[in-house]
Design an enzyme around this catalytic site. Structure first.
Site, PDB file in Angstrom:
ATOM      1  N   ASP A  37     -11.165   1.027   5.419  1.00  0.00           N
ATOM      2  CA  ASP A  37     -10.157   0.266   6.119  1.00  0.00           C
ATOM      3  C   ASP A  37     -10.845  -0.604   7.138  1.00  0.00           C
ATOM      4  OD1 ASP A  37      -7.879  -0.517   7.793  1.00  0.00           O
ATOM      5  OD2 ASP A  37      -7.048   1.508   7.224  1.00  0.00           O
ATOM      6  N   ASP A  38     -10.466  -1.734   7.253  1.00  0.00           N
ATOM      7  CA  ASP A  38     -10.899  -2.729   8.149  1.00  0.00           C
ATOM      8  C   ASP A  38     -12.609  -3.110   8.256  1.00  0.00           C
ATOM      9  OD1 ASP A  38      -8.273  -3.183   8.836  1.00  0.00           O
ATOM     10  OD2 ASP A  38      -8.326  -2.467  10.796  1.00  0.00           O
ATOM     11  N   CYS A  77      -3.028  -4.201   5.910  1.00  0.00           N
ATOM     12  CA  CYS A  77      -3.108  -2.707   5.357  1.00  0.00           C
ATOM     13  C   CYS A  77      -2.241  -2.434   4.364  1.00  0.00           C
ATOM     14  CB  CYS A  77      -2.894  -1.667   6.620  1.00  0.00           C
ATOM     15  SG  CYS A  77      -3.841  -1.694   8.030  1.00  0.00           S
ATOM     16  N   ARG A  81      -3.021  -2.417  -0.158  1.00  0.00           N
ATOM     17  CA  ARG A  81      -3.035  -1.321  -0.648  1.00  0.00           C
ATOM     18  C   ARG A  81      -2.010  -1.341  -2.041  1.00  0.00           C
ATOM     19  NH1 ARG A  81      -5.486  -0.100   3.639  1.00  0.00           N
ATOM     20  NH2 ARG A  81      -6.801   1.922   3.897  1.00  0.00           N
ATOM     21  N   LYS A 130      -5.810   7.560   3.629  1.00  0.00           N
ATOM     22  CA  LYS A 130      -4.744   6.850   4.258  1.00  0.00           C
ATOM     23  C   LYS A 130      -3.590   6.292   3.047  1.00  0.00           C
ATOM     24  CE  LYS A 130      -3.819   2.494   6.716  1.00  0.00           C
ATOM     25  NZ  LYS A 130      -4.523   1.453   7.432  1.00  0.00           N
ATOM     26  N   HIS A 132      -0.195   4.647   3.116  1.00  0.00           N
ATOM     27  CA  HIS A 132       0.433   3.706   3.742  1.00  0.00           C
ATOM     28  C   HIS A 132       1.357   2.787   3.018  1.00  0.00           C
ATOM     29  CE1 HIS A 132      -0.420   0.758   7.604  1.00  0.00           C
ATOM     30  NE2 HIS A 132       0.957   1.065   7.504  1.00  0.00           N
ATOM     31  N   SER A 155      -1.242   4.358   9.320  1.00  0.00           N
ATOM     32  CA  SER A 155      -2.384   3.859  10.225  1.00  0.00           C
ATOM     33  C   SER A 155      -2.638   4.828  11.299  1.00  0.00           C
ATOM     34  CB  SER A 155      -2.387   2.344  10.571  1.00  0.00           C
ATOM     35  OG  SER A 155      -2.618   1.492   9.619  1.00  0.00           O
ATOM     36  N   HIS A 232     -10.663   1.774  10.866  1.00  0.00           N
ATOM     37  CA  HIS A 232      -9.450   1.201  11.625  1.00  0.00           C
ATOM     38  C   HIS A 232      -9.547   1.920  13.130  1.00  0.00           C
ATOM     39  CE1 HIS A 232      -5.320   0.459  12.619  1.00  0.00           C
ATOM     40  NE2 HIS A 232      -5.098  -0.265  11.774  1.00  0.00           N
ATOM     41  N   ASP A 284     -10.067  -2.884   2.491  1.00  0.00           N
ATOM     42  CA  ASP A 284      -8.772  -3.437   2.330  1.00  0.00           C
ATOM     43  C   ASP A 284      -8.694  -4.865   2.715  1.00  0.00           C
ATOM     44  OD1 ASP A 284      -8.954  -2.749   4.886  1.00  0.00           O
ATOM     45  OD2 ASP A 284      -7.001  -1.779   5.129  1.00  0.00           O
ATOM     46  N   ASN A 285      -9.515  -5.162   3.789  1.00  0.00           N
ATOM     47  CA  ASN A 285      -9.326  -6.460   4.393  1.00  0.00           C
ATOM     48  C   ASN A 285     -10.496  -6.781   5.346  1.00  0.00           C
ATOM     49  OD1 ASN A 285      -6.568  -5.029   5.803  1.00  0.00           O
ATOM     50  ND2 ASN A 285      -8.515  -5.496   6.916  1.00  0.00           N
ATOM     51  N   LYS A 305      -8.956 -10.123   9.597  1.00  0.00           N
ATOM     52  CA  LYS A 305      -8.163  -9.520   9.395  1.00  0.00           C
ATOM     53  C   LYS A 305      -6.961 -10.061   9.842  1.00  0.00           C
ATOM     54  CE  LYS A 305      -5.454  -5.160  10.093  1.00  0.00           C
ATOM     55  NZ  LYS A 305      -5.649  -3.748  10.730  1.00  0.00           N
TER      56      LYS A 305
END
Length: 483
Positions: A37-38, A77, A81, A130, A132, A155, A232, A284-285, A305
């Site tokens: 994540d992130d 996010c 996904r 996660k 989401h 998140s 994150h 994810d990003n 992001k």
């Protein structure tokens, strides 16, 4: 040892070898998908990370292929996904942005997921991390093809606590209205994340669950999806890695993520299945840059992001598939998260649904055919349904749109800085081969490229819509799941 004991030992050994042999069916490889994540393009050693090391992830690249032009499905996010699991640009299936606890929507039951495709082939499936994609029971992983789930429904900053101090917020604060952050097993809440100390335990929790799943299922094919909560904010790291990196807390978190990759790999090897496992590492990003020293690096790409610049959507992607991906190779071909579902289906002779998807089979690139080009176009959708750009080959056309820029002073130590509302008023053109940082707008010199790219733009607008020009939806959009 008597004859009976020798005979029983022989039978046990034969049974073990047969179970391993069954799992070496090359038409049904195991799949491990680690999804961070992130984490930015520049947050892995082989992509240029500084201030910390990622030896286990780097070793994946040394034994496989690293992609330099791989894109998340969207730069945020929930949307990203939805894209990676369904093979669709998120706006095609009604997803945008990040779902909050107040939302009563989620992944539609009519969308085929990677897990469901594998389940139809008798794979064991698990998600640890996660989710989401909707927090109500109808939307949780067990209703979308997963046999097992342990993790957060959304998140880790969606809780009634200050994400910098961990203190419970007073009633007048907006986030004080969030419910306690649940840890769910299957469909039931088993605990709550109520402090930063609780956040520190998440990476280890997911890793232990992943290792246990491999230990229990190594005699049959499996799909293991590990969508880590970190990095994150609020950042959490165990005492094993706290204070270990030069970069501070974010670097510590990345080192623990790398440890997690190593532990999963050890479990594969210990159970004798590493050579028949596709192991993928991606994110994810791009990084949430306004969090300063608690954010990652875009590796020289522009912005981060939630933007459609390269720093928002171009992310690391590494695949190791022994006997298929040539060791230590780099692919510069275009690829996207939406390509994973059709690629896995092609490799395992799995069935796709009748729903139209956006992914293409990129298994030729995974098998070392580095001159093949299964994908030549990337669409940069963001927001509710805004087409902000399109890339074809080495050329990217940025369309007029509004975004929140990070070109201002960032926050630090868990606090986010303000971002600047910025408008792209006229189309811009960038050569991604010469200018991946998107610094030099060359639209005045290449009108023929603009014309070529606009063909892809108009096709996308007709099929999926584009709110930037007032087209709310196209002819091929589908509904998000609703209660």
């Amino acid at each position: 040892m008597n004859n009976t004991s020798i005979f029983l030992a022989f039978i046990a050994l034969l049974s073990f070898n047969l179970s391993i042999a069954q799992n070496q069916d090359k038409d049904r490889p195991n799949v491990v998908l680690v999804f961070i994540d992130d984490e930015g393009y520049g947050d892995v050693g082989v992509y240029g990370a500084t201030g910390f090391e990622t030896p286990n992830i780097d070793q994946l690249a040394a034994k496989g292929t690293r992609f330099t032009n791989y894109y998340s499905a969207q730069p945020v996010c929930s949307a990203s996904r939805a894209g990676i699991l369904t093979g669709c640009y998120p706006n095609r299936i009604g997803f945008s942005g990040a779902l909050f606890p107040r939302h009563e929507i989620g992944l539609n039951k009519d969308e085929l997921t990677i897990a469901e495709m594998f389940k139809e082939q008798d794979y064991k499936t698990a998600c640890f991390g996660k989710w989401h994609l909707g927090w109500q029971k109808e939307f949780l992983p067990l209703q979308h093809g997963f046999d097992e789930f342990v993790g957060l429904p959304y998140s880790n900053d969606m809780w009634p606590h200050d994400s910098a101090t961990g203190e419970h917020l007073s009633a007048e604060k907006n986030r004080a209205q969030f419910p306690d952050l649940p840890i769910i097993e299957g469909n039931e809440t088993i605990a709550y994340v109520k402090s930063l100390k609780d956040q520190d335990k998440l990476t280890t929790l997911y890793t232990e669950k992943a290792v246990d799943f491999i230990n229990r299922n190594s005699n049959e094919p499996f799909f293991l999806y590990v969508p880590h909560t970190m990095g994150h904010i609020p950042l959490g790291v165990s005492d094993k890695f706290r204070g270990k990196s030069e970069q501070g807390l974010y670097g510590d978190v990345m080192m623990e993520i790398d440890w997690s990759v190593g532990e999963i790999d050890k479990a594969l090897k210990r159970n004798g299945v590493a050579d028949n496992t596709i192991f993928i590492f991606t994110t994810d990003n791009g990084p949430w840059l306004n969090f300063g020293n608690h954010a990652g690096s875009s590796g020289g790409l522009r912005e981060g992001k939630t933007t459609s610049w390269e720093g928002g959507q171009r992310v690391p992607f590494i695949i190791r598939w022994p006997g298929n991906t040539p060791e230590g190779t780099v692919s510069h071909k275009l690829a996207c998260a939406v390509d994973l579902l059709p690629t896995f289906a092609a490799i395992t002779n799995g069935k796709l649904s009748n729903n139209k998807i956006d992914g293409v089979d990129i298994s030729s690139l995974w098998r070392g055919e580095l001159n093949s080009e299964p994908r030549n176009t990337i669409l940069y959708y963001h927001g509710k349904n805004n087409l902000n750009g399109v890339r074809k080959g080495n050329w990217k056309l940025v369309l007029p749109h509004t975004y929140s820029s990070y070109n201002t002073e960032s926050g630090n130590d868990g606090y986010g800085g303000q971002r600047i509302k910025t408008v792209v008023e006229q189309p811009e053109l960038y050569n991604m081969m010469r200018d991946p940082g998107e610094r030099y707008n060359v639209i005045a010199y290449h009108p023929e490229k603009v014309k070529e790219l606009m063909v892809a733009v108009e096709k996308a607008r007709k099929e999926l819509g584009d709110l930037n020009v007032g087209i709310e939806s196209g002819t091929e959009n589908r509904e998000i799941g609703k209660l």
